[in-house]
Design an enzyme around this catalytic site. Structure first.
Site, PDB file in Angstrom:
ATOM      1  N   ILE A  18       0.837  -1.208   0.000  1.00 60.31           N
ATOM      2  CA  ILE A  18       0.000   0.000   0.000  1.00 60.31           C
ATOM      3  C   ILE A  18       0.865   1.249   0.000  1.00 60.31           C
ATOM      4  O   ILE A  18       1.746   1.393   0.827  1.00 60.31           O
ATOM      5  CB  ILE A  18      -0.901   0.002   1.258  1.00 60.31           C
ATOM      6  CG1 ILE A  18      -1.945  -1.099   1.142  1.00 60.31           C
ATOM      7  CG2 ILE A  18      -1.600   1.318   1.451  1.00 60.31           C
ATOM      8  CD1 ILE A  18      -2.816  -1.209   2.371  1.00 60.31           C
ATOM      9  N   ASP A  19       0.601   2.179  -0.916  1.00 56.45           N
ATOM     10  CA  ASP A  19       1.358   3.430  -0.904  1.00 56.45           C
ATOM     11  C   ASP A  19       0.620   4.479  -0.070  1.00 56.45           C
ATOM     12  O   ASP A  19      -0.438   4.202   0.482  1.00 56.45           O
ATOM     13  CB  ASP A  19       1.638   3.926  -2.328  1.00 56.45           C
ATOM     14  CG  ASP A  19       0.374   4.384  -3.048  1.00 56.45           C
ATOM     15  OD1 ASP A  19       0.443   4.550  -4.280  1.00 56.45           O
ATOM     16  OD2 ASP A  19      -0.675   4.574  -2.404  1.00 56.45           O
TER      17      ASP A  19
END
Lengths: 312, 74
Positions: free
Chosen positions: B32-33
């Site tokens: 996840i960014d």
């Protein structure tokens, strides 16, 4: 071109010059403000005292409003945030994160806070935290970018919040500004075109490279690291993307870009530097003063907006 | 709580959460960014009716960190 943004910021035209690292220093910012827009000093990762000096020098050149763009991942962010208050800067834009922890301090000082956002969720969060306006920046822009294009992002952000939205990414003429207004924005932020203005202090090579750029000349590096960056293609971007395709890790990739922006902007290294610019670089063909650029943008936009009455 | 969180993650980010445990890290295990993280945080705030300041967010790198936070702030 009177909008909620121009009145919010006390400026003539709601045209903001982006707070680009290594590019947005006091000569450029002051010239943009003098011409009726809003100039920004890009704090980037510079030490706080540099930012203080830049603010003081800008004040010698203009008495019109200008702002500071704070890069929240800077090791000096806390100090820069304080200096913005100490030096009486009236507008701050923020990038690389959420400025929540400084919001109270800035709002108490009467500062207008305008976070740059790349998603609806972040836009809503910023409005909730007390932001006065937002810059919704699409991935056409140069430098660090999000996922969505300006065309898709801006109207969705406009729908999601009550505060004014400023569009950024892919804008360099009156058509872009008029389009931004159609998408629901009340102002625009521009970067690439301001780089080639007379008052911008960057290396000749960098300006020339933007002028020569074609529409398809930009590349995005870092999609695999979670930090995508748009820059004009060169030996560095080619190598970087090849390594990414081979699954290279962050440390290896970082070797290519460490100090890269400075090499491009200050030293003129077009081969291995990070020549950050937006997709709209292909449209930027002419150097001029900030005053001439802003006058051009305003008259082009006026002609388009006022000429719309004949639509059937 | 873990199950609720897994549902939120899969619904909001379209990620398969079969192998997600309390020790799963957002960045390394879930990929996840920062933009996705904000999506998730907004969804969690709505679901659990709390506000999570970004300062506190900086200290949350695993699913377990989030569960601990929510339980102590309910």
């Amino acid at each position: 071109m009177k909008t909620k943004v121009s009145s919010l910021l006390g400026i003539t035209y709601p045209i903001i010059q982006g707070g680009m690292a290594w590019v947005a220093e006091y000569h450029l910012a002051a010239a943009v403000s003098e011409a009726g827009g809003l100039g920004l000093i890009g704090a980037a990762s510079a030490p706080a005292e540099w930012v203080r000096d830049q603010i003081r020098e800008a004040k010698k050149l203009t008495s019109k409003p200008f702002g500071v763009n704070i890069m929240l991942m800077s090791p000096y962010a806390d100090e820069v945030a304080k200096i913005i208050v100490e030096e009486n800067v009236k507008v701050v834009t923020t990038g690389a994160g959420s400025p929540e922890k400084y919001m109270k301090m800035w709002k108490e000082a009467g500062i207008k806070v305008i976070p740059v956002v790349a998603s609806v969720a972040l836009a809503k969060r910023m409005e909730r935290s007390g932001a006065d306006a937002l810059v919704a920046e699409g991935c056409e822009a140069g430098g660090h970018i999000g996922e969505s294009t300006t065309m898709a992002l801006v109207p969705q952000v406009v729908d999601a919040v009550q505060i004014p939205v400023i569009a950024a990414g892919g804008i360099a003429d009156g058509r872009g500004i008029a389009a931004a207004f159609m998408l629901g924005a009340q102002g625009v932020q521009m970067g690439t075109h301001f780089v080639v203005t007379d008052e911008c202090q960057v290396h000749e090579n960098y300006k020339e490279r933007i002028i020569k750029a074609k529409d398809i000349d930009s590349r995005v590096t870092g999609r695999t690291t979670g930090h995508p960056v748009r820059a004009l293609r060169n030996d560095m971007t080619k190598q970087y993307i090849e390594l990414e395709n081979k699954g290279a890790g962050f440390e290896e990739l970082e070797q290519l870009t460490l100090g890269g922006l400075r090499r491009a902007v200050v030293e003129g290294d077009m081969k291995t530097g990070s020549v950050m610019a937006g997709q709209i670089a292909g449209m930027v063909k002419e150097r001029m003063s900030c005053k001439a650029l802003i006058e051009k943008l305003v008259s082009e936009t006026d002609a388009l907006m006022k000429g719309m009455k004949g639509y059937e | 709580m873990l199950e609720k969180l897994k549902t939120l993650i899969s619904e909001n980010l379209e990620i398969n959460t079969d192998n997600v445990t309390e020790s799963s890290s957002f960045k390394e295990d879930l990929g996840i960014d920062s933009l996705d993280l904000f999506e998730l945080v907004m969804a969690m705030e709505e679901e659990f009716d709390i506000e999570i300041p970004s300062d506190d967010l900086e200290n949350m790198s695993t699913v377990g960190d989030v569960i601990e936070y929510i339980e102590s702030h309910k």
